[in-house]
Scaffold this motif. Structure first.
Motif, PDB file in Angstrom:
ATOM      1  N   ARG A 135     -23.884  -5.989 -51.661  1.00 28.95           N
ATOM      2  CA  ARG A 135     -23.425  -4.800 -52.439  1.00 28.95           C
ATOM      3  C   ARG A 135     -22.987  -5.155 -53.891  1.00 28.95           C
ATOM      4  O   ARG A 135     -23.182  -4.613 -54.847  1.00 28.95           O
ATOM      5  CB  ARG A 135     -22.017  -4.362 -51.837  1.00 28.95           C
ATOM      6  CG  ARG A 135     -22.454  -3.772 -50.459  1.00 28.95           C
ATOM      7  CD  ARG A 135     -21.232  -3.393 -49.638  1.00 28.95           C
ATOM      8  NE  ARG A 135     -21.694  -2.692 -48.571  1.00 28.95           N
ATOM      9  CZ  ARG A 135     -20.947  -1.722 -47.941  1.00 28.95           C
ATOM     10  NH1 ARG A 135     -19.880  -1.087 -48.484  1.00 28.95           N
ATOM     11  NH2 ARG A 135     -21.528  -1.051 -46.807  1.00 28.95           N
ATOM     12  N   ARG A 136     -22.460  -6.642 -54.027  1.00 27.52           N
ATOM     13  CA  ARG A 136     -21.982  -7.106 -55.451  1.00 27.52           C
ATOM     14  C   ARG A 136     -23.331  -7.157 -56.253  1.00 27.52           C
ATOM     15  O   ARG A 136     -23.217  -6.829 -57.419  1.00 27.52           O
ATOM     16  CB  ARG A 136     -21.581  -8.523 -55.248  1.00 27.52           C
ATOM     17  CG  ARG A 136     -19.872  -8.566 -54.795  1.00 27.52           C
ATOM     18  CD  ARG A 136     -19.382  -9.487 -54.622  1.00 27.52           C
ATOM     19  NE  ARG A 136     -17.925  -9.604 -54.315  1.00 27.52           N
ATOM     20  CZ  ARG A 136     -17.565 -10.654 -53.632  1.00 27.52           C
ATOM     21  NH1 ARG A 136     -18.273 -12.106 -53.786  1.00 27.52           N
ATOM     22  NH2 ARG A 136     -16.296 -10.490 -53.178  1.00 27.52           N
ATOM     23  N   LEU A 137     -24.305  -7.638 -55.616  1.00 30.06           N
ATOM     24  CA  LEU A 137     -25.827  -7.659 -56.319  1.00 30.06           C
ATOM     25  C   LEU A 137     -25.999  -6.466 -56.778  1.00 30.06           C
ATOM     26  O   LEU A 137     -26.827  -6.125 -58.211  1.00 30.06           O
ATOM     27  CB  LEU A 137     -26.859  -8.582 -55.565  1.00 30.06           C
ATOM     28  CG  LEU A 137     -26.639 -10.002 -55.639  1.00 30.06           C
ATOM     29  CD1 LEU A 137     -27.624 -10.590 -54.672  1.00 30.06           C
ATOM     30  CD2 LEU A 137     -26.815 -10.533 -57.156  1.00 30.06           C
ATOM     31  N   GLN A 194     -20.743 -11.905 -44.953  1.00 28.91           N
ATOM     32  CA  GLN A 194     -20.677 -12.314 -46.348  1.00 28.91           C
ATOM     33  C   GLN A 194     -21.820 -12.050 -46.862  1.00 28.91           C
ATOM     34  O   GLN A 194     -21.860 -11.669 -48.038  1.00 28.91           O
ATOM     35  CB  GLN A 194     -20.378 -13.674 -46.354  1.00 28.91           C
ATOM     36  CG  GLN A 194     -18.850 -14.093 -45.930  1.00 28.91           C
ATOM     37  CD  GLN A 194     -19.020 -15.769 -45.335  1.00 28.91           C
ATOM     38  OE1 GLN A 194     -20.064 -16.496 -45.360  1.00 28.91           O
ATOM     39  NE2 GLN A 194     -17.819 -15.998 -45.648  1.00 28.91           N
ATOM     40  N   LEU A 195     -23.080 -11.923 -46.337  1.00 26.24           N
ATOM     41  CA  LEU A 195     -24.256 -11.601 -46.967  1.00 26.24           C
ATOM     42  C   LEU A 195     -24.228 -10.014 -47.301  1.00 26.24           C
ATOM     43  O   LEU A 195     -24.923  -9.636 -48.392  1.00 26.24           O
ATOM     44  CB  LEU A 195     -25.493 -11.590 -46.008  1.00 26.24           C
ATOM     45  CG  LEU A 195     -25.843 -13.141 -45.825  1.00 26.24           C
ATOM     46  CD1 LEU A 195     -26.717 -13.359 -44.539  1.00 26.24           C
ATOM     47  CD2 LEU A 195     -26.309 -13.928 -46.947  1.00 26.24           C
ATOM     48  N   PRO A 219     -27.487  -3.269 -62.525  1.00 23.67           N
ATOM     49  CA  PRO A 219     -27.724  -2.337 -63.658  1.00 23.67           C
ATOM     50  C   PRO A 219     -26.849  -2.773 -64.864  1.00 23.67           C
ATOM     51  O   PRO A 219     -27.256  -2.665 -66.051  1.00 23.67           O
ATOM     52  CB  PRO A 219     -27.110  -0.938 -63.049  1.00 23.67           C
ATOM     53  CG  PRO A 219     -27.089  -1.167 -61.481  1.00 23.67           C
ATOM     54  CD  PRO A 219     -26.838  -2.815 -61.325  1.00 23.67           C
ATOM     55  N   LEU A 220     -25.761  -3.621 -64.640  1.00 26.74           N
ATOM     56  CA  LEU A 220     -24.952  -4.009 -65.739  1.00 26.74           C
ATOM     57  C   LEU A 220     -25.782  -5.142 -66.222  1.00 26.74           C
ATOM     58  O   LEU A 220     -25.676  -5.373 -67.626  1.00 26.74           O
ATOM     59  CB  LEU A 220     -23.583  -4.579 -65.361  1.00 26.74           C
ATOM     60  CG  LEU A 220     -22.750  -3.336 -64.346  1.00 26.74           C
ATOM     61  CD1 LEU A 220     -21.462  -3.864 -63.808  1.00 26.74           C
ATOM     62  CD2 LEU A 220     -22.290  -2.402 -65.563  1.00 26.74           C
ATOM     63  N   GLN A 221     -26.434  -5.985 -65.809  1.00 22.92           N
ATOM     64  CA  GLN A 221     -26.938  -7.083 -66.149  1.00 22.92           C
ATOM     65  C   GLN A 221     -28.361  -6.646 -66.937  1.00 22.92           C
ATOM     66  O   GLN A 221     -28.705  -7.050 -68.091  1.00 22.92           O
ATOM     67  CB  GLN A 221     -27.473  -8.114 -65.190  1.00 22.92           C
ATOM     68  CG  GLN A 221     -28.561  -9.136 -65.762  1.00 22.92           C
ATOM     69  CD  GLN A 221     -27.687 -10.154 -66.647  1.00 22.92           C
ATOM     70  OE1 GLN A 221     -26.312 -10.083 -66.578  1.00 22.92           O
ATOM     71  NE2 GLN A 221     -28.087 -10.532 -67.711  1.00 22.92           N
ATOM     72  N   ALA A 222     -28.843  -5.525 -66.472  1.00 21.24           N
ATOM     73  CA  ALA A 222     -30.201  -4.908 -66.936  1.00 21.24           C
ATOM     74  C   ALA A 222     -29.794  -4.348 -68.396  1.00 21.24           C
ATOM     75  O   ALA A 222     -30.346  -4.427 -69.400  1.00 21.24           O
ATOM     76  CB  ALA A 222     -30.762  -3.935 -66.109  1.00 21.24           C
ATOM     77  N   ALA A 223     -28.524  -3.748 -68.349  1.00 15.96           N
ATOM     78  CA  ALA A 223     -27.969  -2.976 -69.852  1.00 15.96           C
ATOM     79  C   ALA A 223     -27.751  -4.039 -70.876  1.00 15.96           C
ATOM     80  O   ALA A 223     -28.214  -3.957 -71.914  1.00 15.96           O
ATOM     81  CB  ALA A 223     -26.818  -2.185 -69.187  1.00 15.96           C
ATOM     82  N   ARG A 224     -27.235  -5.158 -70.341  1.00 17.57           N
ATOM     83  CA  ARG A 224     -26.928  -6.183 -71.371  1.00 17.57           C
ATOM     84  C   ARG A 224     -28.289  -6.782 -71.802  1.00 17.57           C
ATOM     85  O   ARG A 224     -28.105  -7.159 -72.807  1.00 17.57           O
ATOM     86  CB  ARG A 224     -26.104  -7.332 -70.389  1.00 17.57           C
ATOM     87  CG  ARG A 224     -24.988  -7.795 -71.404  1.00 17.57           C
ATOM     88  CD  ARG A 224     -23.996  -8.494 -70.585  1.00 17.57           C
ATOM     89  NE  ARG A 224     -23.521  -9.785 -71.340  1.00 17.57           N
ATOM     90  CZ  ARG A 224     -22.797  -9.629 -72.264  1.00 17.57           C
ATOM     91  NH1 ARG A 224     -22.172  -8.347 -72.781  1.00 17.57           N
ATOM     92  NH2 ARG A 224     -22.162 -10.721 -73.086  1.00 17.57           N
ATOM     93  N   SER A 281     -36.663  -8.377 -56.433  1.00 20.24           N
ATOM     94  CA  SER A 281     -35.266  -7.901 -56.497  1.00 20.24           C
ATOM     95  C   SER A 281     -34.286  -8.993 -56.201  1.00 20.24           C
ATOM     96  O   SER A 281     -34.560  -9.852 -55.466  1.00 20.24           O
ATOM     97  CB  SER A 281     -35.102  -6.464 -55.760  1.00 20.24           C
ATOM     98  OG  SER A 281     -34.834  -6.906 -54.376  1.00 20.24           O
ATOM     99  N   LEU A 282     -32.945  -8.889 -56.968  1.00 19.15           N
ATOM    100  CA  LEU A 282     -31.840  -9.492 -56.539  1.00 19.15           C
ATOM    101  C   LEU A 282     -31.870  -9.481 -54.851  1.00 19.15           C
ATOM    102  O   LEU A 282     -31.517 -10.619 -54.336  1.00 19.15           O
ATOM    103  CB  LEU A 282     -30.791  -9.203 -57.263  1.00 19.15           C
ATOM    104  CG  LEU A 282     -30.788  -9.678 -58.568  1.00 19.15           C
ATOM    105  CD1 LEU A 282     -29.582  -9.268 -59.594  1.00 19.15           C
ATOM    106  CD2 LEU A 282     -30.730 -11.287 -58.974  1.00 19.15           C
ATOM    107  N   THR A 283     -31.637  -8.463 -54.330  1.00 18.98           N
ATOM    108  CA  THR A 283     -31.326  -8.281 -53.027  1.00 18.98           C
ATOM    109  C   THR A 283     -32.263  -9.051 -52.045  1.00 18.98           C
ATOM    110  O   THR A 283     -32.059  -9.544 -51.015  1.00 18.98           O
ATOM    111  CB  THR A 283     -30.624  -7.037 -52.433  1.00 18.98           C
ATOM    112  OG1 THR A 283     -31.881  -6.273 -52.878  1.00 18.98           O
ATOM    113  CG2 THR A 283     -29.551  -6.509 -53.014  1.00 18.98           C
ATOM    114  N   GLY A 284     -33.540  -8.859 -52.494  1.00 22.32           N
ATOM    115  CA  GLY A 284     -34.828  -9.302 -51.880  1.00 22.32           C
ATOM    116  C   GLY A 284     -34.685 -10.892 -51.812  1.00 22.32           C
ATOM    117  O   GLY A 284     -35.000 -11.452 -50.828  1.00 22.32           O
ATOM    118  N   GLU A 285     -34.334 -11.206 -52.932  1.00 21.23           N
ATOM    119  CA  GLU A 285     -34.433 -12.911 -52.853  1.00 21.23           C
ATOM    120  C   GLU A 285     -32.919 -13.418 -52.159  1.00 21.23           C
ATOM    121  O   GLU A 285     -33.036 -14.308 -51.307  1.00 21.23           O
ATOM    122  CB  GLU A 285     -33.943 -13.383 -54.483  1.00 21.23           C
ATOM    123  CG  GLU A 285     -33.868 -14.748 -54.704  1.00 21.23           C
ATOM    124  CD  GLU A 285     -35.083 -15.661 -54.305  1.00 21.23           C
ATOM    125  OE1 GLU A 285     -35.137 -17.001 -54.296  1.00 21.23           O
ATOM    126  OE2 GLU A 285     -36.290 -14.878 -54.065  1.00 21.23           O
TER     127      GLU A 285
END
Length: 120
Positions: free
Chosen positions: A31-33, A25-26, A38-43, A1-5
């Motif tokens: 939170r941003r990721l 900052q992390l 979901p937006l990137q997955a939809a795209r 996952s993005l947060t895991g990375e």
């Protein structure tokens, strides 16, 4: 996952107990990721693919963009991301910066009276 990375990279760079400012900052990045995923997955389901990131276009190689009502503009500078949709044969330019030189944030934001001027 993005947060895991993100967490893996943060541990390798800052250790198990990063300074409080880095922890904040992390958390913001996580939170941003979480909002972005979901937006990137939809795209991606819409067949959009990331073709380029940090793409630099010199003035001499400017890209002509056709706008509405027969108008156009030449784009040069740094394009953060270019996506391509092969089904529709469309290109999306995401977040570009233009300019011939960079300016330090302090020079942009702090002016004559040393007060914050630009809020972006």
């Amino acid at each position: 996952s993005l947060t895991g990375e993100l967490k893996r990279l943060a541990r390798s760079k800052f250790g198990v107990q990063p300074p409080p400012a880095v922890q904040i900052q992390l958390e913001q990045a996580e939170r941003r990721l979480q909002a972005f995923a979901p937006l990137q997955a939809a795209r991606a389901r819409e067949v959009w693919r990331i073709k380029h990131i940090e793409f630099k276009v010199s003035k001499s190689d400017g890209i002509q963009l056709d706008l509405t009502e027969g108008r156009s503009m030449i784009l040069h500078g740094r394009i953060d991301r270019i996506d391509y949709n092969p089904r529709e044969r469309l290109v999306a330019i995401r977040d570009y910066k233009t300019g011939d030189q960079t300016t330090k944030p302090r020079e942009i934001h702090l002016r004559q009276y040393k007060t914050w001027q630009e809020r972006q």
